[in-house]
Design a protein around this motif. Structure first.
Motif, mmCIF file in Angstrom:
data_model
loop_
_atom_site.group_PDB
_atom_site.id
_atom_site.type_symbol
_atom_site.label_atom_id
_atom_site.label_comp_id
_atom_site.label_asym_id
_atom_site.label_seq_id
_atom_site.Cartn_x
_atom_site.Cartn_y
_atom_site.Cartn_z
ATOM 1 N N ILE A 1 0.759 -1.168 0.017
ATOM 2 C CA ILE A 1 0.036 -0.088 0.107
ATOM 3 C C ILE A 1 0.782 1.331 -0.002
ATOM 4 C CG2 ILE A 1 -1.733 1.298 1.275
ATOM 5 C CD1 ILE A 1 -3.047 -1.110 2.172
ATOM 6 N N GLY A 2 1.908 1.366 0.678
ATOM 7 C CA GLY A 2 2.781 2.511 0.662
ATOM 8 C C GLY A 2 3.260 2.719 -0.652
ATOM 9 N N GLN A 3 3.679 1.698 -1.344
ATOM 10 C CA GLN A 3 4.241 1.936 -2.491
ATOM 11 C C GLN A 3 3.180 2.539 -3.689
ATOM 12 O OE1 GLN A 3 5.309 -1.362 -5.539
ATOM 13 N NE2 GLN A 3 7.318 -0.833 -4.726
ATOM 14 N N GLY A 4 2.160 1.796 -3.414
ATOM 15 C CA GLY A 4 0.857 2.479 -4.269
ATOM 16 C C GLY A 4 0.580 3.828 -3.948
ATOM 17 N N TYR B 1 -9.502 -5.570 2.103
ATOM 18 C CA TYR B 1 -8.578 -6.908 2.015
ATOM 19 C C TYR B 1 -7.866 -6.615 0.522
ATOM 20 C CZ TYR B 1 -10.526 -9.291 5.813
ATOM 21 O OH TYR B 1 -10.807 -9.497 7.017
ATOM 22 N N ILE B 2 -6.400 -6.187 0.695
ATOM 23 C CA ILE B 2 -5.652 -5.913 -0.285
ATOM 24 C C ILE B 2 -4.422 -6.696 -0.386
ATOM 25 C CG2 ILE B 2 -4.336 -3.845 -1.042
ATOM 26 C CD1 ILE B 2 -6.959 -2.807 -0.527
ATOM 27 N N ILE B 3 -4.099 -6.920 -1.845
ATOM 28 C CA ILE B 3 -3.095 -7.861 -2.008
ATOM 29 C C ILE B 3 -1.754 -7.138 -1.606
ATOM 30 C CG2 ILE B 3 -1.885 -9.119 -3.798
ATOM 31 C CD1 ILE B 3 -4.687 -8.770 -5.640
ATOM 32 N N THR B 4 -1.226 -7.423 -0.430
ATOM 33 C CA THR B 4 0.129 -7.174 0.429
ATOM 34 C C THR B 4 0.670 -8.465 0.971
ATOM 35 O OG1 THR B 4 -0.799 -6.541 2.547
ATOM 36 C CG2 THR B 4 -0.968 -4.908 0.621
ATOM 37 N N ASN B 5 1.794 -8.102 1.484
ATOM 38 C CA ASN B 5 2.508 -9.205 2.293
ATOM 39 C C ASN B 5 1.655 -9.462 3.464
ATOM 40 O OD1 ASN B 5 4.666 -9.023 0.236
ATOM 41 N ND2 ASN B 5 5.903 -7.659 1.714
ATOM 42 N N ASN B 6 0.872 -8.326 4.189
ATOM 43 C CA ASN B 6 0.365 -8.686 5.510
ATOM 44 C C ASN B 6 -0.852 -9.654 5.214
ATOM 45 O OD1 ASN B 6 1.995 -7.182 7.074
ATOM 46 N ND2 ASN B 6 0.491 -5.476 7.135
ATOM 47 N N THR B 7 -1.305 -9.713 3.929
ATOM 48 C CA THR B 7 -2.583 -10.784 3.753
ATOM 49 C C THR B 7 -2.127 -11.980 2.864
ATOM 50 O OG1 THR B 7 -3.174 -9.520 1.657
ATOM 51 C CG2 THR B 7 -3.990 -8.720 3.613
ATOM 52 N N LYS B 8 -0.823 -12.074 2.698
ATOM 53 C CA LYS B 8 -0.377 -13.261 2.093
ATOM 54 C C LYS B 8 -0.825 -14.584 2.814
ATOM 55 C CE LYS B 8 3.746 -15.472 0.109
ATOM 56 N NZ LYS B 8 3.805 -16.583 0.751
ATOM 57 N N VAL B 9 -0.905 -14.678 3.850
ATOM 58 C CA VAL B 9 -1.406 -15.952 4.743
ATOM 59 C C VAL B 9 -2.740 -16.335 4.489
ATOM 60 C CG1 VAL B 9 -1.912 -17.011 7.095
ATOM 61 C CG2 VAL B 9 0.351 -15.579 6.759
ATOM 62 N N LEU B 10 -3.665 -14.880 4.443
ATOM 63 C CA LEU B 10 -5.260 -15.318 4.149
ATOM 64 C C LEU B 10 -5.353 -15.647 2.675
ATOM 65 C CD1 LEU B 10 -6.417 -12.020 6.158
ATOM 66 C CD2 LEU B 10 -6.427 -14.466 6.747
ATOM 67 N N HIS C 1 -13.822 -9.206 -5.360
ATOM 68 C CA HIS C 1 -12.257 -9.227 -5.654
ATOM 69 C C HIS C 1 -11.372 -8.418 -4.401
ATOM 70 C CE1 HIS C 1 -11.374 -5.259 -7.371
ATOM 71 N NE2 HIS C 1 -12.792 -5.307 -8.041
ATOM 72 N N TRP C 2 -10.227 -8.984 -4.478
ATOM 73 C CA TRP C 2 -9.149 -8.521 -3.391
ATOM 74 C C TRP C 2 -8.810 -7.134 -4.098
ATOM 75 C CZ3 TRP C 2 -6.839 -10.293 1.076
ATOM 76 C CH2 TRP C 2 -7.172 -11.563 1.403
ATOM 77 N N GLY C 3 -8.456 -6.112 -3.264
ATOM 78 C CA GLY C 3 -8.001 -4.953 -3.673
ATOM 79 C C GLY C 3 -6.467 -4.802 -4.135
ATOM 80 N N LYS C 4 -6.096 -3.770 -4.788
ATOM 81 C CA LYS C 4 -4.848 -3.714 -5.057
ATOM 82 C C LYS C 4 -4.433 -2.326 -4.518
ATOM 83 C CE LYS C 4 -5.716 -3.006 -9.413
ATOM 84 N NZ LYS C 4 -7.207 -3.301 -9.580
ATOM 85 N N PRO C 5 -2.936 -2.355 -4.216
ATOM 86 C CA PRO C 5 -2.335 -1.388 -3.602
ATOM 87 C C PRO C 5 -2.662 0.029 -4.058
ATOM 88 C CG PRO C 5 -0.764 -2.839 -3.566
ATOM 89 C CD PRO C 5 -1.929 -3.583 -4.215
ATOM 90 N N GLU C 6 -2.660 0.182 -5.603
ATOM 91 C CA GLU C 6 -2.888 1.350 -6.236
ATOM 92 C C GLU C 6 -4.441 1.834 -5.927
ATOM 93 O OE1 GLU C 6 -2.581 -1.948 -9.543
ATOM 94 O OE2 GLU C 6 -1.567 -1.135 -7.499
ATOM 95 N N ASP C 7 -5.417 0.852 -5.752
ATOM 96 C CA ASP C 7 -6.656 1.472 -5.206
ATOM 97 C C ASP C 7 -6.600 2.300 -4.056
ATOM 98 O OD1 ASP C 7 -7.774 -0.153 -7.350
ATOM 99 O OD2 ASP C 7 -7.934 -2.108 -5.923
ATOM 100 N N VAL D 1 -11.736 1.992 2.124
ATOM 101 C CA VAL D 1 -11.747 1.841 0.559
ATOM 102 C C VAL D 1 -11.344 0.287 0.578
ATOM 103 C CG1 VAL D 1 -10.137 2.073 -1.193
ATOM 104 C CG2 VAL D 1 -10.329 4.062 0.267
ATOM 105 N N ASP D 2 -12.666 -0.294 0.590
ATOM 106 C CA ASP D 2 -12.731 -1.527 0.995
ATOM 107 C C ASP D 2 -13.559 -2.582 0.009
ATOM 108 O OD1 ASP D 2 -15.202 -0.662 1.580
ATOM 109 O OD2 ASP D 2 -15.358 -1.215 3.817
ATOM 110 N N GLY D 3 -13.884 -2.134 -1.017
ATOM 111 C CA GLY D 3 -14.794 -2.917 -2.174
ATOM 112 C C GLY D 3 -16.431 -2.825 -1.566
#
Length: 254
Positions: free
Chosen positions: A23-26, A191-200, A218-224, A247-249
């Motif tokens: 998310i920070g990069q996005g 729920y965004i596609i990041t390292n923190n949600t990898k396990v889920l 669908h899962w969100g993207k960092p740029e969202d 910002v959660d779909g």
């Protein structure tokens, strides 16, 4: 100012923590595309973020800092201000997560999450406010909250506590600093596609449960998260104080 200019960040300098990934990069890329110079803060390589920003003609300066050291993080902000110029926008994004049953959760895991996710946020915000007050400058602070700022979650007790605290911190700082021309607001990503949600995401049962509840499907993207960050960083949000934007779909609307 026309409708497009009100979202422009040209001539602004933004410090974004945890800008190396996710998310920070996005957010950093989105702010840069809106015209801001980016100070990308973190303890890991920023090469990917730098390449993405420079590919679009943006300017980015890496600032190495360990966000678990709140005093050091605040000092890095002050040093950046003194050496590079005033910071107009602070994005408190950096965060970590530790999972485990509350009954077994360790003090170390509690402290580690609190130090990065809440304490450093306050210390960085305080450091920025002190600089802005001294120079009588306006500023924008954007905290990255969470759905767990509104809900309890499960097996992430320190993360939930920190993100709930972050919601309160956003409001109290807005109350104290709004009249001094510092806007303090937050974004609560879903729920965004990041390292923190990898396990889920790698758990087929849990991932299916999550997707079933998200109206967007669908899962969100960092740029969202980037567009909301641009809004909160720009003149378009000058009368917005103490707000937390999901910002959660559609998750919380379900």
């Amino acid at each position: 100012m026309n409708g497009l200019d009100i979202f422009s960040l040209a001539g602004r300098r933004a410090l974004v923590t945890g800008a190396n990934t996710g998310i920070g990069q996005g957010i950093a890329i989105s702010l840069a595309r809106a015209g801001a110079e980016i100070l990308a803060v973190g303890r890991s390589s920023m090469d990917e973020t730098i390449d993405a920003i420079e590919a679009h003609g943006g300017k980015v300066v890496p600032v190495m800092s360990d966000l678990s050291d709140s005093v050091g993080a605040a000092a890095a902000l002050e040093r950046s201000w003194d050496e590079l110029g005033p910071i107009d926008i602070l994005v408190n994004n950096a965060g970590i997560i530790r999972r485990g049953d509350a009954v077994d959760f360790s003090e170390a895991d509690w402290d580690d999450v609190m130090d990065v996710n809440l304490k450093s946020v306050f210390m960085l915000s305080q450091a920025l406010a002190r600089k802005a007050f001294t120079e009588e400058r306006p500023a924008k602070i954007i905290n990255i909250a969470s759905l767990l700022s509104f809900q309890g979650g499960i097996r992430i007790v320190s993360y939930t506590a920190a993100k709930s605290g972050l919601a309160g911190l956003t409001r109290i700082l807005a109350n104290e600093w709004a009249a001094r021309r510092i806007n303090v607001n937050a974004i609560a990503p879903g729920y965004i596609i990041t390292n923190n949600t990898k396990v889920l995401r790698e758990d087929p049962v849990r991932s299916a449960e999550i997707l079933k509840r998200i109206p967007a499907g669908h899962w969100g993207k960092p740029e969202d998260i980037g567009g909301t960050a641009v809004f909160l960083a720009s003149a378009a949000s000058d009368y917005v104080h103490g707000a937390i934007f999901p910002v959660d779909g559609g998750w919380l609307a379900r």
